[in-house]
Write a protein that holds these residues in place. Structure first.
Motif, PDB file in Angstrom:
ATOM      1  N   GLU A  16       0.829  -1.210   0.000  1.00 19.25           N
ATOM      2  CA  GLU A  16       0.000   0.000   0.000  1.00 19.25           C
ATOM      3  C   GLU A  16       0.867   1.266   0.000  1.00 19.25           C
ATOM      4  O   GLU A  16       0.451   2.293   0.546  1.00 19.25           O
ATOM      5  N   SER A  17       2.025   1.180  -0.571  1.00 19.35           N
ATOM      6  CA  SER A  17       2.997   2.288  -0.526  1.00 19.35           C
ATOM      7  C   SER A  17       2.394   3.628  -0.951  1.00 19.35           C
ATOM      8  O   SER A  17       1.834   3.765  -2.041  1.00 19.35           O
ATOM      9  N   PHE A  18       2.560   4.627  -0.080  1.00 15.95           N
ATOM     10  CA  PHE A  18       2.136   5.988  -0.435  1.00 15.95           C
ATOM     11  C   PHE A  18       2.968   6.512  -1.602  1.00 15.95           C
ATOM     12  O   PHE A  18       2.471   7.253  -2.452  1.00 15.95           O
ATOM     13  N   TYR A  79      14.048   6.131   4.939  1.00 15.98           N
ATOM     14  CA  TYR A  79      14.213   5.105   5.969  1.00 15.98           C
ATOM     15  C   TYR A  79      15.415   5.495   6.819  1.00 15.98           C
ATOM     16  O   TYR A  79      16.545   5.544   6.309  1.00 15.98           O
ATOM     17  N   ASN A  80      15.174   5.753   8.082  1.00 18.62           N
ATOM     18  CA  ASN A  80      16.277   6.067   9.005  1.00 18.62           C
ATOM     19  C   ASN A  80      17.200   7.130   8.436  1.00 18.62           C
ATOM     20  O   ASN A  80      18.420   6.997   8.397  1.00 18.62           O
ATOM     21  N   ARG A  81      16.533   8.195   7.942  1.00 16.22           N
ATOM     22  CA  ARG A  81      17.220   9.385   7.424  1.00 16.22           C
ATOM     23  C   ARG A  81      18.108   9.115   6.216  1.00 16.22           C
ATOM     24  O   ARG A  81      19.106   9.798   5.990  1.00 16.22           O
ATOM     25  N   SER A 114       6.440  11.111   2.861  1.00 18.58           N
ATOM     26  CA  SER A 114       6.736  10.559   4.181  1.00 18.58           C
ATOM     27  C   SER A 114       5.606  10.899   5.138  1.00 18.58           C
ATOM     28  O   SER A 114       4.890  11.876   4.930  1.00 18.58           O
ATOM     29  N   VAL A 115       5.487  10.098   6.173  1.00 18.39           N
ATOM     30  CA  VAL A 115       4.554  10.460   7.233  1.00 18.39           C
ATOM     31  C   VAL A 115       5.231  11.382   8.237  1.00 18.39           C
ATOM     32  O   VAL A 115       4.586  11.945   9.112  1.00 18.39           O
ATOM     33  N   GLY A 116       6.537  11.537   8.138  1.00 18.82           N
ATOM     34  CA  GLY A 116       7.305  12.341   9.096  1.00 18.82           C
ATOM     35  C   GLY A 116       7.285  13.821   8.757  1.00 18.82           C
ATOM     36  O   GLY A 116       6.998  14.215   7.619  1.00 18.82           O
TER      37      GLY A 116
HETATM   38  C1  FMN Z   1      12.505   1.172   8.468  1.00 22.49           C
HETATM   39  C2  FMN Z   1      11.757   2.486   8.447  1.00 22.49           C
HETATM   40  C3  FMN Z   1      12.426   3.675   8.705  1.00 22.49           C
HETATM   41  C4  FMN Z   1      11.757   4.903   8.606  1.00 22.49           C
HETATM   42  N1  FMN Z   1      12.465   6.055   8.776  1.00 22.49           N
HETATM   43  C5  FMN Z   1      11.890   7.243   8.502  1.00 22.49           C
HETATM   44  C6  FMN Z   1      12.657   8.430   8.445  1.00 22.49           C
HETATM   45  O1  FMN Z   1      13.873   8.438   8.658  1.00 22.49           O
HETATM   46  N2  FMN Z   1      12.026   9.585   8.129  1.00 22.49           N
HETATM   47  C7  FMN Z   1      10.678   9.639   7.853  1.00 22.49           C
HETATM   48  O2  FMN Z   1      10.164  10.712   7.557  1.00 22.49           O
HETATM   49  N3  FMN Z   1       9.904   8.514   7.908  1.00 22.49           N
HETATM   50  C8  FMN Z   1      10.485   7.318   8.202  1.00 22.49           C
HETATM   51  N4  FMN Z   1       9.736   6.169   8.200  1.00 22.49           N
HETATM   52  C9  FMN Z   1       8.274   6.240   7.976  1.00 22.49           C
HETATM   53  C10 FMN Z   1       7.939   6.282   6.469  1.00 22.49           C
HETATM   54  O3  FMN Z   1       7.854   7.637   6.082  1.00 22.49           O
HETATM   55  C11 FMN Z   1       6.587   5.611   6.231  1.00 22.49           C
HETATM   56  O4  FMN Z   1       6.685   4.249   6.624  1.00 22.49           O
HETATM   57  C12 FMN Z   1       6.150   5.714   4.778  1.00 22.49           C
HETATM   58  O5  FMN Z   1       4.820   5.285   4.689  1.00 22.49           O
HETATM   59  C13 FMN Z   1       7.026   4.857   3.864  1.00 22.49           C
HETATM   60  O6  FMN Z   1       6.673   5.056   2.523  1.00 22.49           O
HETATM   61  P1  FMN Z   1       5.697   4.065   1.704  1.00 22.49           P
HETATM   62  O7  FMN Z   1       4.317   4.315   2.214  1.00 22.49           O
HETATM   63  O8  FMN Z   1       5.862   4.482   0.292  1.00 22.49           O
HETATM   64  O9  FMN Z   1       6.144   2.658   1.963  1.00 22.49           O
HETATM   65  C14 FMN Z   1      10.377   4.929   8.313  1.00 22.49           C
HETATM   66  C15 FMN Z   1       9.696   3.706   8.083  1.00 22.49           C
HETATM   67  C16 FMN Z   1      10.362   2.519   8.135  1.00 22.49           C
HETATM   68  C17 FMN Z   1       9.625   1.233   7.844  1.00 22.49           C
END
Ligand code: FMN
Length: 183
Positions: A16-18, A79-81, A114-116
């Motif tokens: 379900e990747s955003f 992922y993890n910056r 990102s959700v962040g």
């Molecule tokens: C292993 C892992 C590390 C993550 N690290 C970050 C990060 O460093 N910064 C961030 O904004 N979101 C981080 N996230 C949250 C992602 O933004 C969120 O899971 C996002 O939905 C991933 O994109 P996708 O929906 O396309 O899979 C992390 C998620 C995972 C699973």
């Protein structure tokens, strides 16, 4: 065939990747002579330099898809910056064997969801460093850091009304960039 086929590299394998949804929605803002194809990276083996002389079939497929494209679009989570390992793996594969990189000279755009709170800014910076080394001319502005929120997508899977003007502006710049730099 569209005169500007674009290879889209999505840095998430999540069902379900955003970012995948965003890649699909963003492509709808492009003109008719652009076509966007999301390339597969989920079946690539882990990169091992021992295999350079005999690259696996999925690696050869990826390199052929990139070779056919006139431009690249990277759509990546953070992922993890940094960038997800699956994206780095794909970049490494298509950059080898030494001197036979598929990436060289292909104009690119970089976006991410990102959700962040700082929405993929650090991952994109890392990615830009790799692309500079790989001799990929990459659109600098506008930067495109998207935070996942309600309304980003409309009911039809397109870009929601609040983000549409900004993203149409981004797409217009991207299209001009590809046309200016594609061989
Ligand atoms: C292993 C892992 C590390 C993550 N690290 C970050 C990060 O460093 N910064 C961030 O904004 N979101 C981080 N996230 C949250 C992602 O933004 C969120 O899971 C996002 O939905 C991933 O994109 P996708 O929906 O396309 O899979 C992390 C998620 C995972 C699973």
């Amino acid at each position: 065939m569209a005169s500007c086929p674009i290879a889209v590299i999505v840095g998430s394998l999540r069902r379900e990747s955003f970012n995948r949804r965003f890649a699909t929605a963003l492509a709808r803002l492009a003109p008719a002579d652009f076509s966007f194809t999301q390339v597969r990276i989920d079946d690539l083996p882990l990169y091992n330099q021992d295999d350079d002389a005999q690259q696996a079939e999925p690696v050869r497929r990826l390199k052929a898809e990139i070779a056919r494209a006139r431009g690249l679009l990277f759509v990546t989570p953070e992922y993890n910056r940094s960038v997800p390992g699956v994206l780095k793996n794909a970049i490494d594969h298509a950059s080898r064997p030494y001197g036979q990189s598929a990436w060289t000279g292909k104009p690119a755009g970089v976006v991410g969801v990102s959700v962040g709170a700082i929405g993929t800014a650090v991952a994109q910076q890392h990615l830009r460093g790799m692309l500079a080394y790989l001799d990929v001319p990459t659109l600098g502005q506008p930067e495109c850091f998207i935070r996942m929120k309600e309304g980003l997508f409309d009911a039809d899977g397109g870009i929601g009304a609040d983000s549409r003007d900004f993203l149409q502006g981004w797409m217009d710049r991207y299209v001009a960039w590809v046309k200016a730099h594609a061989g």
